[in-house]
Design a protein around this motif. Structure first.
Motif, PDB file in Angstrom:
ATOM      1  N   ASN A   8      73.589  88.946  20.456  1.00  0.00           N
ATOM      2  CA  ASN A   8      72.427  89.268  21.493  1.00  0.00           C
ATOM      3  C   ASN A   8      72.184  90.808  21.417  1.00  0.00           C
ATOM      4  O   ASN A   8      72.923  91.640  21.644  1.00  0.00           O
ATOM      5  N   VAL A   9      70.941  90.727  20.681  1.00  0.00           N
ATOM      6  CA  VAL A   9      70.565  92.236  20.440  1.00  0.00           C
ATOM      7  C   VAL A   9      70.394  93.133  21.560  1.00  0.00           C
ATOM      8  O   VAL A   9      70.458  94.331  21.564  1.00  0.00           O
ATOM      9  N   ASP A  10      69.959  92.395  22.553  1.00  0.00           N
ATOM     10  CA  ASP A  10      69.898  93.058  24.027  1.00  0.00           C
ATOM     11  C   ASP A  10      70.841  93.913  24.453  1.00  0.00           C
ATOM     12  O   ASP A  10      70.753  94.943  25.211  1.00  0.00           O
ATOM     13  N   LEU A  16      60.637  99.948  22.145  1.00  0.00           N
ATOM     14  CA  LEU A  16      59.934  98.746  21.984  1.00  0.00           C
ATOM     15  C   LEU A  16      59.960  98.505  23.427  1.00  0.00           C
ATOM     16  O   LEU A  16      60.915  98.446  24.171  1.00  0.00           O
ATOM     17  N   PRO A  17      58.578  98.036  23.958  1.00  0.00           N
ATOM     18  CA  PRO A  17      58.621  97.414  25.438  1.00  0.00           C
ATOM     19  C   PRO A  17      59.414  96.294  25.569  1.00  0.00           C
ATOM     20  O   PRO A  17      59.731  95.500  24.861  1.00  0.00           O
ATOM     21  N   HIS A  54      65.408 102.710  16.019  1.00  0.00           N
ATOM     22  CA  HIS A  54      66.761 102.582  16.417  1.00  0.00           C
ATOM     23  C   HIS A  54      67.027 101.129  15.900  1.00  0.00           C
ATOM     24  O   HIS A  54      66.252 100.116  15.777  1.00  0.00           O
ATOM     25  N   ARG A  55      68.233 100.816  15.291  1.00  0.00           N
ATOM     26  CA  ARG A  55      68.709  99.390  14.802  1.00  0.00           C
ATOM     27  C   ARG A  55      68.526  98.285  15.985  1.00  0.00           C
ATOM     28  O   ARG A  55      68.105  97.212  15.350  1.00  0.00           O
ATOM     29  N   LYS A  56      68.573  98.617  17.189  1.00  0.00           N
ATOM     30  CA  LYS A  56      68.266  97.470  18.183  1.00  0.00           C
ATOM     31  C   LYS A  56      67.071  96.977  18.049  1.00  0.00           C
ATOM     32  O   LYS A  56      66.815  95.840  18.106  1.00  0.00           O
ATOM     33  N   LEU A  82      66.322  95.317  14.719  1.00  0.00           N
ATOM     34  CA  LEU A  82      66.653  93.871  14.714  1.00  0.00           C
ATOM     35  C   LEU A  82      65.602  93.053  15.597  1.00  0.00           C
ATOM     36  O   LEU A  82      65.474  91.834  15.185  1.00  0.00           O
ATOM     37  N   LYS A  83      65.255  93.464  16.684  1.00  0.00           N
ATOM     38  CA  LYS A  83      64.615  92.735  17.473  1.00  0.00           C
ATOM     39  C   LYS A  83      63.170  92.075  16.855  1.00  0.00           C
ATOM     40  O   LYS A  83      62.784  91.245  16.817  1.00  0.00           O
TER      41      LYS A  83
END
Length: 506
Positions: free
Chosen positions: A162-164, A177-178, A202-204, A207-208
């Motif tokens: 889970n990227v979130d 990212l919105p 950012h890596r997050k 990935l998203k």
């Protein structure tokens, strides 16, 4: 008085005169100067001429081989190195050039053998030793992966989780990212400015973006049909190879992508240039924002073996991590293999095929079956969700090059084929097409029109690798399928980052 070298040469071939020998040396000196000036194709012509006067000198072949390496004709480089070794079994440069050519082709087993020979003769050659270590490591990795291979599918998305739940550090000052409503133009502009100053997303968010665009791309066919709106145009760009600041220059000159200012980037988004992450994230973000106006075709460098050698894997691992690279690899597997503009212009990265019975779609197949009762291969049905490999239709589509001679020939690259004007003419006629646009080759003017104007090459990385001095170009195509060529020169980029910076010893 004739030199010892000349006497030995005479013993090998009585047809070679001393005048021939002197003329060959004179031409070699000119070829060496052309090579120093980065005029590799011209140097090849002169080395070839020197060989025609005196084909018994190993150095002429290894010198031509390094020109082929510089122009990515790895197969030709290996063949020249073979010839040099045939002439002199102890000629260490022959083994070195052959090893580098095989390494570039991903033939690590053969490269290891030759680098070992080099290191035996020249144990203090640090470069050869480092390359040997890298090749041995890569060969062992490949063999290990073969040994543990199983039929189970490795789900990269499941592995990432889970990227979130990934936490943003308080120190992160880049674009966000919105969280709702999807990607926006404002976010992309902020991201591009961040990249311009060598900042990182950012890596997050990386990935998203990759997960979202992977889902989008997977829904597309291997060949995508493009219709240009009546009030718009599409701009076809060739290789950009990680030259982010030149990509920004294209957008500065030609405008950002929009529903009426469409783009098609025809492969080789990454490798060699050391801002490949920034290039591909920008293109993929626009693909998410404008799925019907930003189009991408896969190139031969959207492949693991190329990314290993030419820097993209090293760049992603340096800026993020290995798992992020694996997700990029899955995204590349989902990128379509080509586009058909207005039903008449086929755009693919490399070129045509070793067989004639290749059709675009089922309609042509039915006509073909009705007339000749023979099954042909359909490009739209290619299973692209894999690595391209070194043979077959998908490989040829990504690797092949045009040649002026009729028919087909083995590729100088060692992968794919070379195809003549008759092959192009027959393919276009068979598929009811007017034009083939491809990329894949550096062109001094940024583009060429070959095969009676039916085969266009477009290349969009000016001053390739900071050394070639070529122009870049892109093509405007209007709704009535008229073409306009636009040339541009390289712009400056941060001098602390050199091409191939992340390739390491490879």
């Amino acid at each position: 008085m004739m030199s010892t070298a000349t006497e030995n040469l005479k013993a090998l071939d009585l047809d070679i005169t001393e005048k021939d020998i002197l003329k060959a040396e004179e031409i070699k000196a000119l070829a060496n100067k052309l090579f120093s000036d980065h005029k590799y194709n011209d140097a090849v012509e002169q080395y070839t001429l020197a060989i025609s006067y005196n084909p018994k000198v190993p150095a002429y072949y290894t010198n031509r081989a390094i020109c082929y390496l510089k122009t990515e004709f790895y197969g030709a480089a290996v063949r020249d190195a073979d010839k040099a070794i045939e002439l002199d079994k102890n000629y260490v440069k022959g083994y070195y050039r052959r090893a580098v050519g095989n390494m570039a082709l991903g033939n690590f087993k053969e490269a290891v053998k030759d680098f070992r020979n080099v290191c035996k003769v020249a144990p203090n050659d640090r470069d050869a030793r480092l390359k040997l270590i890298e090749c041995e490591k890569e060969f062992k990795r490949i063999e290990f992966e073969k040994a543990i291979a199983c039929d189970e599918h490795f789900d990269i998305v499941e592995r990432i989780g889970n990227v979130d739940e990934i936490v943003l550090e308080q120190s992160y000052s880049g674009p966000h990212l919105p969280s709702e409503g999807g990607i926006t133009l404002e976010f992309i502009k902020e991201m591009m400015e961040c990249f311009k100053t060598q900042g990182k997303l950012h890596r997050k968010y990386v990935l998203k973006l990759l997960m979202e665009v992977k889902q989008q791309l997977e829904k597309l066919e291997s060949l995508v049909d493009i219709t240009i709106p009546s009030n718009g145009k599409i701009t076809v760009c060739g290789d950009i190879h990680g030259q982010y600041y030149d990509l920004l220059n294209i957008f500065e000159k030609n405008g950002l992508p929009s529903e009426t200012n469409m783009y098609l980037f025809n492969g080789d988004f990454v490798d060699r240039g050391s801002f490949s992450v920034e290039c591909i994230l920008t293109l993929l973000s626009f693909k998410l924002l404008y799925p019907n106006a930003m189009h991408l075709s896969r190139g031969n460098h959207e492949a693991n073996d190329m990314n290993k050698v030419y820097g993209f894997e090293g760049e992603v691992v340096a800026k993020y991590n290995e798992l992020t690279f694996k997700l990029f690899s899955e995204v590349f597997n989902a990128v379509p293999l080509g586009q058909v503009i207005g039903g008449k212009i086929l755009v693919i990265h490399g070129g045509l095929f070793s067989r004639d019975d290749v059709s675009l779609d089922e309609v042509i197949l039915k006509i073909f079956l009705l007339n000749l009762t023979k099954i042909c291969v359909k490009l739209r049905k290619i299973n692209r969700f894999r690595q391209p490999g070194h043979e077959g239709l998908m490989c040829e589509l990504l690797w092949s090059d045009p040649q002026p001679e009729l028919g087909r020939s083995p590729s100088k690259r060692g992968v794919g084929i070379q195809f003549g004007p008759d092959v192009t003419e027959n393919f276009l006629k068979f598929n009811n097409l007017d034009l083939l646009i491809r990329s894949h080759e550096v062109k001094q003017d940024g583009y060429t029109a070959d095969h009676n104007g039916k085969c266009i090459t477009i290349f969009s990385a000016p001053n390739y690798c900071d050394s070639v001095g070529n122009k870049g170009a892109y093509i405007h195509i209007t709704p009535d399928l008229k073409l306009k060529y636009n040339q541009f020169v390289a712009v400056s980029h941060p001098q602390n980052v050199k091409p191939m910076q992340y390739a390491g010893n490879m």
